[in-house]
Every structure is written in C-alpha cells, then in structure tokens.
Design an enzyme around this catalytic site. Structure first.
Site, PDB file in Angstrom:
ATOM      1  CD  GLU A 199      -3.640  -6.030   2.461  1.00  0.00           C
ATOM      2  OE1 GLU A 199      -4.454  -5.714   3.144  1.00  0.00           O
ATOM      3  OE2 GLU A 199      -2.436  -5.798   2.436  1.00  0.00           O
ATOM      4  CD  GLU A 201      -2.917  -1.276   2.406  1.00  0.00           C
ATOM      5  OE1 GLU A 201      -4.123  -1.765   2.199  1.00  0.00           O
ATOM      6  OE2 GLU A 201      -2.623  -0.513   3.225  1.00  0.00           O
TER       7      GLU A 201
HETATM    8  C1  BG6 Z   1      -4.189  -3.152   4.787  1.00  0.00           C
HETATM    9  C2  BG6 Z   1      -2.983  -3.443   5.489  1.00  0.00           C
HETATM   10  O1  BG6 Z   1      -4.412  -1.752   4.949  1.00  0.00           O
HETATM   11  O2  BG6 Z   1      -5.448  -3.529   5.625  1.00  0.00           O
HETATM   12  C3  BG6 Z   1      -2.968  -4.831   6.249  1.00  0.00           C
HETATM   13  O3  BG6 Z   1      -2.006  -3.929   4.222  1.00  0.00           O
HETATM   14  C4  BG6 Z   1      -4.253  -4.654   7.277  1.00  0.00           C
HETATM   15  O4  BG6 Z   1      -1.708  -4.776   7.026  1.00  0.00           O
HETATM   16  C5  BG6 Z   1      -5.520  -4.600   6.623  1.00  0.00           C
HETATM   17  O5  BG6 Z   1      -4.239  -5.546   8.306  1.00  0.00           O
HETATM   18  C6  BG6 Z   1      -6.619  -4.670   7.263  1.00  0.00           C
HETATM   19  O6  BG6 Z   1      -6.572  -3.447   8.169  1.00  0.00           O
HETATM   20  P1  BG6 Z   1      -6.873  -3.588   9.716  1.00  0.00           P
HETATM   21  O7  BG6 Z   1      -6.403  -2.218  10.152  1.00  0.00           O
HETATM   22  O8  BG6 Z   1      -8.181  -3.906  10.064  1.00  0.00           O
HETATM   23  O9  BG6 Z   1      -5.867  -4.478  10.171  1.00  0.00           O
END
Ligand code: BG6
Length: 473
Positions: A366, A174
C-alpha cells in the site's frame, strides 16, 4: 559493476483494494455482517447497532457486480498483480460455522478467473479490517483464544480452495494497528477506553499465533504458497538530536517492529517482554503457542507506507495527523489534505531498515495519496481528473524504491493503495480518493458509479510498461 538503476524484470507492479471498501453487496448470497457494517463514519464516529443507510461501505463501489469491467481496466494499465482481500463473512457469515458458504467461495472463483484471463497475479489478504460482526459481539473478537480456531478453519478453506491459483497470501492487514484501533482491526467489542492493556496484548498474542498457524497450514497445503505478514510502516524520527528524543522515536518504532520481529524471528523480542513486565502484564502463552510462532515464520514481509512522523520526550507535543497512528508534527514536511506527512525518502529508509533487520523479501502493498479530485472534461470529451499531485506523489515514492533496490534491498513488488477509488477506511468518505480510476460516487451516496480514467491512469501504464524507466528522478 555499476549501480542498477532499474527494477528487477519480474517486479510485480499493481494496485490494492479491500473487500469492505469496494465490493459492496454487503448482504448478497448469504454474506454475514462485518464490523465495518456498523461503522458508518469509520473510526471517527460512533458505531451503530445495525447497518444504516448512510454507511457508504454497504454498497462500496459495487465491485461485486462490476468486477469484470474493473479488472479489464486494471489489465489495461498492465497490472502484473492485484491485491485484494476476501470478506471473511462472505465465506463464514458468522465466523464460527463449521461449513463455508459456497456462494461466497464461488464469487472469488469468478474474480480469479477474470484475473487469470489477463495474466494478473493475485495477492490475497485473508483478513482486512472485516472481522465477522458475530465474532466481535459473541467472543469479543481477538481477545478470545477461540478466534485462533475460527481463523484456522477460514484460512484452510481458502488455501484448499484457491491454493492452486493464488501463490501470495497476507494474513492480517496492518496487524500492528490493533494497538490503536482494537474494534476495526481486532474485532474487539469492548470500547477502546474500557479495554485493559492486559486484554489488548492478549488479543495481539492470539492474532500472532493465528498468523503463524495460517502459515503452517498454507505450507501443508502446498509448499509453493508464500505467506507474508503485513505491517503499517511509519518511520519515527527524533524531533531533536537530544538523546531522549532519539530514544522516544526508537520506542515508537519498536511498537511496530514487535510484529515483524515475531513473524520473522519466531519469538517475542526482549524489549517487548520488558514492556509487558513494566506494565504488569502477564500473557497466557502456551508451549504450543511458542512452538507455532517459532516454527512457522513468514516467507516475506509486506507493509503499507503513507507517511512518517516524529517523536519527542523533551518538547511540547504537537500531535501529527496520520494513518491510524501518529506522533508529533515534522516541521520539515508538507502534509496531505488529511494531514498525513508526505515523505518519499521515508520509504527508502523503511525499506533499508526492514531489509537490514529481517533479510526477507519485501513487498510494498500500500502507498498512495488520498486527495479530493475534481472531474473535468478531457481533451477527447470524456471525463477525467488532472491529478498531477498524485502522479508527483507516486513518482517520488517510486524513485525512492528504485534507490532502495540499488542499495541492495530485495523488493518483490509495489501495489498502490486504492487503485480504483473506494470508501476510505478511517473516515468512510468517498471524497478521499486514491485511485487511477475515478468512481462517480459522492459522500452523500449519490452518483452513477461510472468509472473514468484519471491522468494518473496513463502515467502508471507507462511506468509499468517501461518497468520504471519513465520515472523522473
Ligand atoms: C490503510 C488501510 O491503513 O490505509 C486501508 O490498510 C486504508 O484499508 C488505507 O484505506 C488508507 O487509509 P484511508 O483511511 O485514507 O482510507
């Protein structure tokens, strides 16, 4: 020819995790500290001087010691690919050493052995929010040009060591998030409120050059290696049809597009140069930098997708919650328990936009739903979670991926976020769970760390086994 309704045969189904959120063993075998070790509450609380016992990331879910059991569970779901990051400070504990830490390298050899055993393709993130703390404190992270050299050495070490076993690489997780979280994302020690835009944009430039440089090194080591950029994707919709809102949404999107534009087209876009001019920022860009950016563009584009947002220049702003960034609330969408707008169609939009814009293969690395789960006793007496809300979320998103593929978009694969419950990046909670596999660990650090299959575990296994045919439109 009828519109194809299935995923390509070689579609890479899998899941994703990041070292700082799941490995634990934060000081094992010569590992140095990373920025995460002084963020016990993620981005929502203050930093500490040194690691504190309330920091759940120090132990994570102890993948470091349980990787065999965990990878066996991923294999049971039929994973074709597993995305994970390498902890920079396991390889170069302080970040500016000239020789790597052999014990750290050997750990990832063992992980790769295990993945190979099951025929799971690794997808490695080189830097996922875990800059060595020393680089942050001594150099102010990516604000300093010397970071490029440290990163090149680190990346070369990885390509030379693992290049025969790892084909797919991502440079920075990101990368656009540095605009919003300069410490977590860019290791920039100066507090956000005191950081000048000049320094912030210079840091971004250094990261972009380092990313292109890593791509050059990867291709030197082996032309078979595929390097991708990784962008936090959020479609921004105009809150109203007023052209001023349309323009506001476009501007918000361009803050993110800039990063892909440079990675794919090899130069800064005109709208970004104008923005710098308007802000009175003059970047230090060398001829060598320009050449590196132009000549070493990425092989594919990857991104995370959780939510969409709205923007407005005409209405009162009701700030939306969101993944490290956000705009204003979209009144047409439901939100997650953490206020992230749930928008499966936005994923189809992003896939089409990115494909139209860049024409590079796309990898969704993701996606998922962070939710509170309740452990119950399943019909066979073993603990489980009835996470139909997660199944619905993922089903609906994957249906839109299938639609995008039918639209002609080339999508290589899909790795859902947090395939095994891990510590949240933004809030450092365990209770914000994304996994198919429940980990018995609580926000107060108690729990046995036992793993249990949730109902989504069997659901995803069926999706993979049927190559998406079991999804419900
Ligand atoms: C993304 C990141 O922004 O979202 C991850 O690359 C992160 O590292 C994921 O865990 C989900 O976000 P969060 O804050 O719910 O863990």
């Amino acid at each position: 020819m009828p519109t194809p309704t299935t995923f390509p045969n070689d579609f890479l189904w899998g899941g994703a995790l990041a070292a700082n959120q799941y490995e634990g063993a934060y000081g094992a075998e010569g590992k140095g500290l990373s920025v995460q070790d002084v963020m016990p509450q993620g981005i929502v609380g203050p930093r500490t001087e040194a690691p504190t016992p309330d920091n759940l990331k120090l132990e994570g879910i102890d993948f470091y010691h349980r990787y065999k059991e965990d990878i066996a569970l991923l294999a049971e779901m039929g994973f074709k690919v597993f995305r994970f990051s390498i902890a920079w400070s396991r390889i170069f504990p302080k970040g500016d050493e000239t020789e790597p830490n052999e014990a750290g390298l050997a750990f990832y050899d063992r992980v790769l052995d295990e993945l190979e055993k099951y025929g799971i393709e690794p997808l490695v993130t080189i830097s996922h929010y875990e800059t060595p703390l020393h680089l942050s404190r001594e150099y102010n992270g990516w604000a300093d040009r010397r970071m490029i050299g440290f990163f090149e050495r680190y990346a070369r070490t990885l390509f030379e060591r693992y290049g025969r076993r790892v084909k797919y690489w991502l440079t920075f997780n990101e990368i656009n998030s540095v605009l919003h979280e300069p410490f977590m994302s860019g290791g920039i020690n100066t507090p956000k409120e005191e950081l000048s835009e000049q320094d912030l944009y210079q840091a971004i430039h250094h990261e972009l050059v380092a990313s292109a440089s890593a791509t050059r090194i990867a291709h030197e080591v082996s032309p078979d290696l595929k390097v991708g950029c990784m962008i936090l994707a959020i479609p921004f919709y105009p809150l109203t049809p007023d052209p001023r809102d349309v323009w506001a949404a476009k501007q918000a999107e361009r803050d993110n597009y800039t990063f892909g534009d440079v990675h794919v087209r090899g130069a800064y876009p005109g709208y970004f140069l104008r923005k710098l001019r308007d802000k009175g920022i003059e970047l230090d860009i060398t001829e060598d930098d320009r050449r590196t950016l132009a000549e070493h563009t990425v092989d594919f584009v990857s991104f995370s997708y959780y939510m969409s947002s709205c923007e407005t220049a005409t209405q009162e702003r009701e700030a939306s919650g969101g993944n490290l960034m956000g705009g204003v609330v979209n009144p047409t969408l439901e939100v997650s328990q953490w206020g992230w707008a749930i928008d499966p169609r936005g994923l189809r939009t992003i896939l089409n936009d990115y494909w139209d814009r860049w024409g590079k293969p796309l990898f969704i690395v993701e996606n998922g739903l962070g939710a509170r789960d309740e452990l119950i006793t399943g019909p066979d007496g073993t603990p489980t979670v009835a996470d139909d809300y997660r199944i619905d979320y993922m089903n609906d998103h994957l249906v839109q991926v299938r639609e995008a593929i039918a639209d002609g978009v080339q999508v290589i694969g899909y790795t859902s976020w947090g395939c095994i419950d891990c510590v949240s990046a933004s809030t450092a909670q365990m209770s914000k769970r994304y996994g198919f596999i429940y980990v018995d660990r609580n926000d107060d650090g108690t729990g046995t760390l036992e793993r249990y299959r949730k109902q989504s575990f069997g659901w995803y296994r069926d999706v993979i086994a049927s190559n998406g045919a079991s999804l419900k439109a």
